[in-house]
Design an enzyme around this catalytic site. Sequence first.
Site, mmCIF file in Angstrom:
data_model
loop_
_atom_site.group_PDB
_atom_site.id
_atom_site.type_symbol
_atom_site.label_atom_id
_atom_site.label_comp_id
_atom_site.label_asym_id
_atom_site.label_seq_id
_atom_site.Cartn_x
_atom_site.Cartn_y
_atom_site.Cartn_z
ATOM 1 N N SER A 1 0.840 -1.193 0.000
ATOM 2 C CA SER A 1 0.000 0.000 0.000
ATOM 3 C C SER A 1 0.876 1.244 0.000
ATOM 4 O O SER A 1 2.090 1.171 0.154
ATOM 5 C CB SER A 1 -0.917 0.005 1.219
ATOM 6 O OG SER A 1 -0.242 0.573 2.323
ATOM 7 N N LYS A 2 0.216 2.365 -0.162
ATOM 8 C CA LYS A 2 0.927 3.651 -0.250
ATOM 9 C C LYS A 2 1.871 3.899 0.902
ATOM 10 O O LYS A 2 2.871 4.587 0.759
ATOM 11 C CB LYS A 2 -0.105 4.792 -0.216
ATOM 12 C CG LYS A 2 -0.830 4.986 -1.504
ATOM 13 C CD LYS A 2 -1.810 6.130 -1.349
ATOM 14 C CE LYS A 2 -2.775 6.139 -2.511
ATOM 15 N NZ LYS A 2 -3.896 7.024 -2.301
ATOM 16 N N ARG A 3 1.525 3.384 2.058
ATOM 17 C CA ARG A 3 2.308 3.710 3.248
ATOM 18 C C ARG A 3 3.490 2.768 3.484
ATOM 19 O O ARG A 3 4.315 3.015 4.339
ATOM 20 C CB ARG A 3 1.397 3.747 4.479
ATOM 21 C CG ARG A 3 0.686 5.071 4.665
ATOM 22 C CD ARG A 3 -0.434 4.973 5.656
ATOM 23 N NE ARG A 3 -1.468 4.087 5.156
ATOM 24 C CZ ARG A 3 -2.406 4.472 4.285
ATOM 25 N NH1 ARG A 3 -2.437 5.698 3.845
ATOM 26 N NH2 ARG A 3 -3.325 3.635 3.864
#
Length: 454
Positions: A213-215
């Site tokens: 994911s983005k994080r």
Amino acid sequence: MNSDVRVRFAPSPTGFLHIGGARTALFNWLYAKHTGGTLVLRIEDTDRARNTDEAARAIYEGLRWLGLDWDEGPEAGGDLGPYFQSEREAIYQSYLEKLRAAGRIYDDGGSTRFRFLREKVVVDDVICGRIEFDMTSAETNPDMTIRRPDGSWIFHFVNVVDDIEMKISHVMRGEDHLSNTPKHMQLYQALGATPPRFAHIPLILNKDGSKMSKRDQGASLNTYIDGGYLPEAVCNYLCLLGWSPKDNREKIEIEEVVKLFELEKVHRKNASFDLDKCTWLNGEYVRELGDDRFHELARQALGKAGVDFSKFAADYVRAALDTCKGKFKIFSELPAYCGFYFTEDINYNPEGVAKHFIPENKPRLVAVRDAFAALENFDAANLETAMKSTAAQLGLKVGALVHPTRLAVTGSNAGPSLYHLLEILGKEKVLARIDRALAVFSLSSRAESRDPEA
Ligand code: GLU
């Protein structure tokens, strides 16, 4: 362009280029280059709340950093624009009218819904194979909203309209969109258009198997741009996320990937993201960098960390940086690795201090200092001889002197070849640094001697 292949990268501007997006862009670019086709960049900015301008710029910058150019799109032009969805309102209106005329839409409390045909839809995906989706039940596949009550468009509709209008021949995108594809097929059918070939590329997973994911660490391309990676190495690594050459080589030049890249050869199984491997690969590329680029990037990395090169002679800088070649993987490691060349403000590694700045090493370091001070020619060969004969006189292995000396002069336990770095620093700096260490040393020795266990 000498082929009918038209592919596109269609990111939604989110503020930065995600590693998954970069990989999708790369695969589209590879396929366009391989076939002599056209790559279109389309910005899917139907979400009006976002600042498209800035976010779109992050996408261009990321693509350009990787070396992925596009043939049509923002800043490139083309006959089938505009290439921002936010500027294509009239086109969407006209396609909505086509659906209305075909009796395929209806109003539902202000939103517009598209009426699915209740049938089985086959998606014949180049990578995933033939997949049948059962859309017969309105319970599991309710008619889909294509326009919200506020007039904004839903992704599925505008995405399909644009792919038709931009004459896209192959849609290559992340496998997370596979389940959307039967819905898109229904739109093509209702609009009387031939669907493109679909090729859904594998998801990128973290090492632990979770979806990236983005994080997650390494998810943003900025990690690499700001972190001292080489674009060609990152590009090479991205190629391996869902593709590999027959012989499973890991380091492979992009020109060769362009030659070998076939859609049919893209892996079916998920790709596993491994930042360490990317970093390792970067080190392989750094090792082979030409002198000029190596020095330019090294100066950049050190400059960013506050080194002011105007204070040092060009020859000194060059010689210092040369001792770092092949010794690190990413340029952001350089300040810690060789910052000692450019400051007299040495911070001694605390573990090194505990291990090497011990009372019995003090007279040894004094002996090293005396031997160095007596040298007329302060070059690597003489320094090595001096060190070895000092060790012999003291009845020690040379390692017993090397470690405290390195720590005294560089502050670290690891770094460039000792005799070379001593030569480059020069006699004056080396002796001054040993003196300073001997002073620090007495402080730590006194602390040690107060400890009855020591
Ligand atoms: N804007 C969509 C996304 O970023 C595009 C999907 C597609 O390539 O069709 O996921």
